[in-house]
Design an enzyme around this catalytic site. Structure first.
Site, mmCIF file in Angstrom:
data_model
loop_
_atom_site.group_PDB
_atom_site.id
_atom_site.type_symbol
_atom_site.label_atom_id
_atom_site.label_comp_id
_atom_site.label_asym_id
_atom_site.label_seq_id
_atom_site.Cartn_x
_atom_site.Cartn_y
_atom_site.Cartn_z
ATOM 1 N N GLY A 142 43.232 57.125 26.347
ATOM 2 C CA GLY A 142 42.378 57.859 25.427
ATOM 3 C C GLY A 142 43.155 58.542 24.307
ATOM 4 O O GLY A 142 42.558 59.144 23.422
ATOM 5 N N PRO A 165 45.724 53.804 25.784
ATOM 6 C CA PRO A 165 45.177 53.316 27.070
ATOM 7 C C PRO A 165 44.582 54.426 27.923
ATOM 8 O O PRO A 165 43.738 54.162 28.781
ATOM 9 C CB PRO A 165 46.408 52.684 27.753
ATOM 10 C CG PRO A 165 47.582 53.382 27.139
ATOM 11 C CD PRO A 165 47.192 53.631 25.713
ATOM 12 N N TYR A 178 57.425 57.551 13.562
ATOM 13 C CA TYR A 178 57.179 58.610 14.553
ATOM 14 C C TYR A 178 58.262 59.662 14.353
ATOM 15 O O TYR A 178 59.423 59.467 14.699
ATOM 16 C CB TYR A 178 57.241 58.067 15.984
ATOM 17 C CG TYR A 178 56.133 57.100 16.353
ATOM 18 C CD1 TYR A 178 54.945 57.024 15.626
ATOM 19 C CD2 TYR A 178 56.267 56.259 17.451
ATOM 20 C CE1 TYR A 178 53.939 56.138 15.982
ATOM 21 C CE2 TYR A 178 55.255 55.375 17.816
ATOM 22 C CZ TYR A 178 54.100 55.316 17.063
ATOM 23 O OH TYR A 178 53.092 54.437 17.417
HETATM 24 N N1 LIG Z 1 49.570 50.764 16.746
HETATM 25 C C1 LIG Z 1 49.069 51.949 16.545
HETATM 26 O O1 LIG Z 1 48.450 52.214 15.518
HETATM 27 C C2 LIG Z 1 49.243 52.986 17.603
HETATM 28 C C3 LIG Z 1 48.456 54.144 17.577
HETATM 29 C C4 LIG Z 1 48.627 55.079 18.590
HETATM 30 C C5 LIG Z 1 49.563 54.858 19.588
HETATM 31 N N2 LIG Z 1 50.328 53.726 19.593
HETATM 32 C C6 LIG Z 1 51.297 53.451 20.675
HETATM 33 O O2 LIG Z 1 50.585 53.463 21.907
HETATM 34 C C7 LIG Z 1 51.245 54.317 22.831
HETATM 35 C C8 LIG Z 1 50.217 54.906 23.780
HETATM 36 O O3 LIG Z 1 49.310 55.724 23.083
HETATM 37 P P1 LIG Z 1 49.298 57.305 23.178
HETATM 38 O O4 LIG Z 1 50.557 57.810 23.779
HETATM 39 O O5 LIG Z 1 48.931 57.818 21.852
HETATM 40 O O6 LIG Z 1 48.069 57.581 24.093
HETATM 41 P P2 LIG Z 1 47.774 57.436 25.678
HETATM 42 O O7 LIG Z 1 48.862 56.670 26.336
HETATM 43 O O8 LIG Z 1 46.384 56.960 25.788
HETATM 44 O O9 LIG Z 1 47.767 58.935 26.156
HETATM 45 C C9 LIG Z 1 48.850 59.785 25.990
HETATM 46 C C10 LIG Z 1 48.360 61.187 26.317
HETATM 47 O O10 LIG Z 1 47.989 61.251 27.692
HETATM 48 C C11 LIG Z 1 48.760 62.244 28.355
HETATM 49 N N3 LIG Z 1 49.144 61.675 29.653
HETATM 50 C C12 LIG Z 1 49.906 60.579 29.870
HETATM 51 N N4 LIG Z 1 50.014 60.346 31.189
HETATM 52 C C13 LIG Z 1 49.314 61.321 31.818
HETATM 53 C C14 LIG Z 1 49.055 61.615 33.176
HETATM 54 N N5 LIG Z 1 49.537 60.847 34.155
HETATM 55 N N6 LIG Z 1 48.294 62.708 33.458
HETATM 56 C C15 LIG Z 1 47.775 63.481 32.483
HETATM 57 N N7 LIG Z 1 47.995 63.248 31.177
HETATM 58 C C16 LIG Z 1 48.754 62.171 30.838
HETATM 59 C C17 LIG Z 1 49.947 62.512 27.477
HETATM 60 O O11 LIG Z 1 50.334 63.868 27.600
HETATM 61 P P3 LIG Z 1 51.754 64.290 28.268
HETATM 62 O O12 LIG Z 1 52.784 64.071 27.236
HETATM 63 O O13 LIG Z 1 51.524 65.713 28.626
HETATM 64 O O14 LIG Z 1 51.914 63.418 29.476
HETATM 65 C C18 LIG Z 1 49.403 62.234 26.085
HETATM 66 O O15 LIG Z 1 48.784 63.370 25.562
HETATM 67 C C19 LIG Z 1 51.964 55.331 21.950
HETATM 68 O O16 LIG Z 1 53.005 55.965 22.626
HETATM 69 C C20 LIG Z 1 52.403 54.471 20.805
HETATM 70 O O17 LIG Z 1 53.650 53.857 21.114
HETATM 71 C C21 LIG Z 1 50.162 52.794 18.615
#
Ligand SMILES: NC(=O)c1ccc[n+]([C@@H]2O[C@H](COP(=O)([O-])OP(=O)(O)OC[C@H]3O[C@@H](n4cnc5c(N)ncnc54)[C@H](OP(=O)(O)O)[C@@H]3O)[C@@H](O)[C@H]2O)c1
Length: 293
Positions: free
Chosen positions: A217, A215, A66
């Site tokens: 999207g 989680p 990252y």
């Molecule tokens: N193993 C893998 O291949 C893999 C792949 C992807 C991700 N991951 C891990 O999974 C974690 C979670 O996934 P993710 O961060 O990609 O996706 P996510 O948790 O589904 O969504 C994050 C997105 O949602 C927004 N968000 C978060 N809280 C919010 C709220 N309360 N209201 C409105 N928007 C909100 C964030 O924007 P803001 O920053 O504006 O809040 C960001 O754009 C990552 O941080 C990473 O550590 C692992």
């Protein structure tokens, strides 16, 4: 910095000496656009991490790819010396091209190098949990024995305490479990993306933590009239309801929602206090069925 006694969402035991808050934090969003380069607001990134830990989060998910290195270096700056009870989970299996592209890096030599990169950028002598991530290359039927075996050797050497998997199938989990204990599976899963239901159930049965990525999207925020309707009725945000649905879906689930803002972090942690009633669960379950049909 000390870790508060109360873990948001309660604690989930992954292994002896390894318990994490069911509401954790995913650090990927702390890098720049496209998970590449520095963040827009480094001070806020540091504040998000410190607020998470002060709020009782004891599970932070990261990867040296990252940024690359950027997110691990921010975690170290924000949180080292790391408080007792905080668990940083990292992953290996990819590297970044000069243009930010995601490339496979799964040979034993590349995996060993990535483990050492994570040790250096996080500033630790051993990594709590390392997930082998099988994403950029091949598919669900590939053998992961060579890659997982290389990490199991590093575990025997003491550089890794526990092993996990990411973007794997049930047959790949079977293969890995024959090599070394698996404490986490991190696959894509949420209210609308339900393709991994069988894996969730399998993890619950085997006592493995299931940690859904995206989680909320991920890069495509969850959009659903049903979700909006249930959230409005319950007086909570759509994000809180989506996270509460996952917490209720299985006691094996531990969450790592990602955000770059303290306001969103606090909102997401508020999902710990929301116990969805049965009728809301049934309504929300239909989102996944509709998406699958
Ligand atoms: N193993 C893998 O291949 C893999 C792949 C992807 C991700 N991951 C891990 O999974 C974690 C979670 O996934 P993710 O961060 O990609 O996706 P996510 O948790 O589904 O969504 C994050 C997105 O949602 C927004 N968000 C978060 N809280 C919010 C709220 N309360 N209201 C409105 N928007 C909100 C964030 O924007 P803001 O920053 O504006 O809040 C960001 O754009 C990552 O941080 C990473 O550590 C692992």
């Amino acid at each position: 910095m000390t870790v508060p006694v109360t873990a948001p969402g309660g604690a989930l035991v992954l292994a002896d000496g390894l318990a994490v808050s069911r509401l954790g934090y995913g650090a990927m969003q702390l890098a720049g656009p496209g998970v590449f380069g520095p963040p827009r607001d480094r001070d806020e990134a540091i504040a998000v991490l410190r607020t998470a830990v002060e709020s009782g989060v004891t599970h932070i998910d990261t990867a040296d790819f990252y940024g690359p290195r950027v997110v691990n270096e921010i975690i170290r700056e924000a949180l080292a010396p790391y408080p007792d009870g905080l668990h940083i989970v990292t992953k290996v299996g990819a590297r970044r091209g000069p243009d930010g592209s995601w490339l496979p890096a799964v040979s034993p030599a590349e995996l060993v190098a990535q483990v050492h990169d994570n040790l250096a950028s996080l500033g630790v002598a051993a990594l709590d949990v390392v997930n082998y991530r099988h994403a950029e290359h091949g598919g669900p039927a590939d053998s992961i024995a060579e890659a997982f075996g290389a990490l199991a050797e590093l575990r025997r050497d003491g550089l890794i305490r526990h092993l996990g998997l990411s973007s794997v199938s049930v047959s790949q989990l079977d293969e890995a479990q024959a090599i070394a204990p698996v404490v986490t599976v991190q696959n894509e899963y949420n209210l609308a993306a339900r393709g991994d239901d069988a894996m969730v159930d399998r993890c619950e049965r085997d006592g493995i933590a299931y940690v859904p990525f995206f989680p909320l999207g991920g890069f495509t925020p969850l959009q659903s009239d049903i979700l909006t309707r249930v959230a409005d009725r319950l007086g909570h945000s759509r994000q809180q309801v989506a996270l509460a649905w996952l917490l209720r879906r299985s006691p094996a689930i531990a969450l790592i929602p990602g955000t770059s803002s303290r306001a969103h972090l606090r909102e997401n942690l508020g999902a710990a206090d929301l116990r969805l009633p049965d009728d809301a669960m049934a309504e929300l379950d239909a989102i996944g069925s509709a998406a699958a049909s």
